[in-house]
Write an enzyme that holds these catalytic residues in place. Structure first.
Site, PDB file in Angstrom:
ATOM      1  N   GLY A   1       0.769  -1.368   0.021  1.00  0.00           N
ATOM      2  CA  GLY A   1       0.023  -0.124   0.055  1.00  0.00           C
ATOM      3  C   GLY A   1       0.813   1.171   0.020  1.00  0.00           C
TER       4      GLY A   1
ATOM      5  N   GLN B   1       2.374   5.253  -1.386  1.00  0.00           N
ATOM      6  CA  GLN B   1       2.991   5.766  -2.750  1.00  0.00           C
ATOM      7  C   GLN B   1       4.603   5.563  -2.520  1.00  0.00           C
ATOM      8  OE1 GLN B   1       1.445   8.436  -4.465  1.00  0.00           O
ATOM      9  NE2 GLN B   1      -0.424   8.690  -3.591  1.00  0.00           N
ATOM     10  N   VAL B   2       5.311   6.277  -3.304  1.00  0.00           N
ATOM     11  CA  VAL B   2       6.821   6.039  -3.438  1.00  0.00           C
ATOM     12  C   VAL B   2       7.546   6.251  -2.070  1.00  0.00           C
ATOM     13  CG1 VAL B   2       7.318   8.443  -4.068  1.00  0.00           C
ATOM     14  CG2 VAL B   2       8.870   6.512  -4.709  1.00  0.00           C
ATOM     15  N   THR B   3       8.514   5.750  -1.463  1.00  0.00           N
ATOM     16  CA  THR B   3       9.472   5.755  -0.725  1.00  0.00           C
ATOM     17  C   THR B   3      10.755   5.382  -0.990  1.00  0.00           C
ATOM     18  OG1 THR B   3       9.764   5.747   1.724  1.00  0.00           O
ATOM     19  CG2 THR B   3       9.321   3.679   0.748  1.00  0.00           C
ATOM     20  N   TYR B   4      11.904   5.633  -0.362  1.00  0.00           N
ATOM     21  CA  TYR B   4      13.244   5.380  -0.428  1.00  0.00           C
ATOM     22  C   TYR B   4      13.706   4.511   0.546  1.00  0.00           C
ATOM     23  CZ  TYR B   4      18.303   5.667  -0.358  1.00  0.00           C
ATOM     24  OH  TYR B   4      19.615   5.260  -0.250  1.00  0.00           O
ATOM     25  N   HIS B   5      14.442   3.419   0.139  1.00  0.00           N
ATOM     26  CA  HIS B   5      15.191   2.448   1.186  1.00  0.00           C
ATOM     27  C   HIS B   5      16.586   2.542   0.981  1.00  0.00           C
ATOM     28  CE1 HIS B   5      11.265   0.937   2.311  1.00  0.00           C
ATOM     29  NE2 HIS B   5      11.039   0.332   1.224  1.00  0.00           N
TER      30      HIS B   5
ATOM     31  N   SER C   1       8.305   5.361   7.565  1.00  0.00           N
ATOM     32  CA  SER C   1       7.186   4.988   6.757  1.00  0.00           C
ATOM     33  C   SER C   1       6.539   3.851   6.816  1.00  0.00           C
ATOM     34  CB  SER C   1       7.614   5.443   5.449  1.00  0.00           C
ATOM     35  OG  SER C   1       8.427   6.440   5.089  1.00  0.00           O
TER      36      SER C   1
ATOM     37  N   GLY D   1       5.653  -3.870   5.533  1.00  0.00           N
ATOM     38  CA  GLY D   1       5.711  -3.389   6.867  1.00  0.00           C
ATOM     39  C   GLY D   1       6.292  -1.933   6.934  1.00  0.00           C
TER      40      GLY D   1
ATOM     41  N   CYS E   1       6.111   9.621  -0.062  1.00  0.00           N
ATOM     42  CA  CYS E   1       4.792   8.987   0.199  1.00  0.00           C
ATOM     43  C   CYS E   1       3.872  10.107  -0.561  1.00  0.00           C
ATOM     44  CB  CYS E   1       4.449   9.073   1.970  1.00  0.00           C
ATOM     45  SG  CYS E   1       5.547   7.906   2.344  1.00  0.00           S
TER      46      CYS E   1
END
Length: 216
Positions: free
Chosen positions: A71, A73-77, A137, A150, A168
């Site tokens: 679920g 939007q966009v994020t960074y890892h 996030s 998660g 997000c």
């Protein structure tokens, strides 16, 4: 198996193989499979959630973009960020999706309190915030009554890649990390996070492993 938990410490990993392993685990689990939590640091990657829009990718440069099925939007890892994947049988725990999200947000809030960091959830945007700056996030997927995906908690990392996206889906969303507020190691935060999870979700037996899930 209801109150048993296996915690896998996977170290530094690319995103896609871990994502595929979560799918395999969820597809093959049954009512007797114990819940698992996977702790991992990912190599640099942007992941688009199911609600992700291309316009929120501003300038990804040399960092790969993966379309995920979580679920949000966009994020960074990236390295220095603690990612925790929750592979939980919600029916067995008698939990709804919203309840699980609230539990995970509270898990992070309680963990940060250990380091004298006051944080809060927001009703309009899942995750955990310190004075409107995002420190954690959150994105989940539910299949067969079981959760996967998660949280991603910023510990001690390079936050610059977040400037290449609208985190997000929020333009100008400021990010923050634990080490900006309190000196801490990844291992310390992992330990507290698992202690809080065991308390919140009432697990009685916890086992730790450094082995990746192998479905064969």
């Amino acid at each position: 198996m209801e109150n048993q938990l296996l915690v896998r410490r996977l170290g530094r990993q690319d995103y896609t193989p871990v994502w595929q392993a979560m799918h395999q685990f969820t597809d093959q689990r049954d009512s007797t499979t114990r819940d698992e939590v996977w702790l991992v640091e990912h190599n640099p990657v942007f992941t688009q959630g199911q609600a992700g829009k291309a316009e929120h990718l501003l300038n990804t440069g040399d960092i790969p973009v993966v379309q995920s099925d979580r679920g949000g939007q966009v994020t960074y890892h990236g390295p220095g960020q603690l990612v925790a994947y929750f592979l939980i049988d919600l029916r067995r725990k008698k939990l709804g999706v919203r309840e699980l999200v609230t539990h995970i947000e509270n898990l992070v809030i309680h963990t940060l309190k250990h380091y004298q960091i006051e944080s809060a959830a927001r009703p309009d945007a899942p995750g955990v915030y310190v004075k409107n700056r995002k420190i954690c996030s959150l994105g989940l997927r539910i299949r067969k009554g079981c959760s996967f995906h998660g949280l991603a908690l910023n510990i001690q990392m390079d936050l610059a890649p977040f400037l290449r996206i609208n985190p997000c889906g929020y333009a100008g969303m400021e990010m923050i990390q634990v080490s900006d507020l309190h000196p801490v190691s990844m291992e310390q935060v992992e330990k507290v996070l698992i202690q809080e999870l065991v308390t919140l979700l009432d697990y009685e037996q916890v086992e730790f492993s450094t082995e990746a899930y192998n479905h064969e």
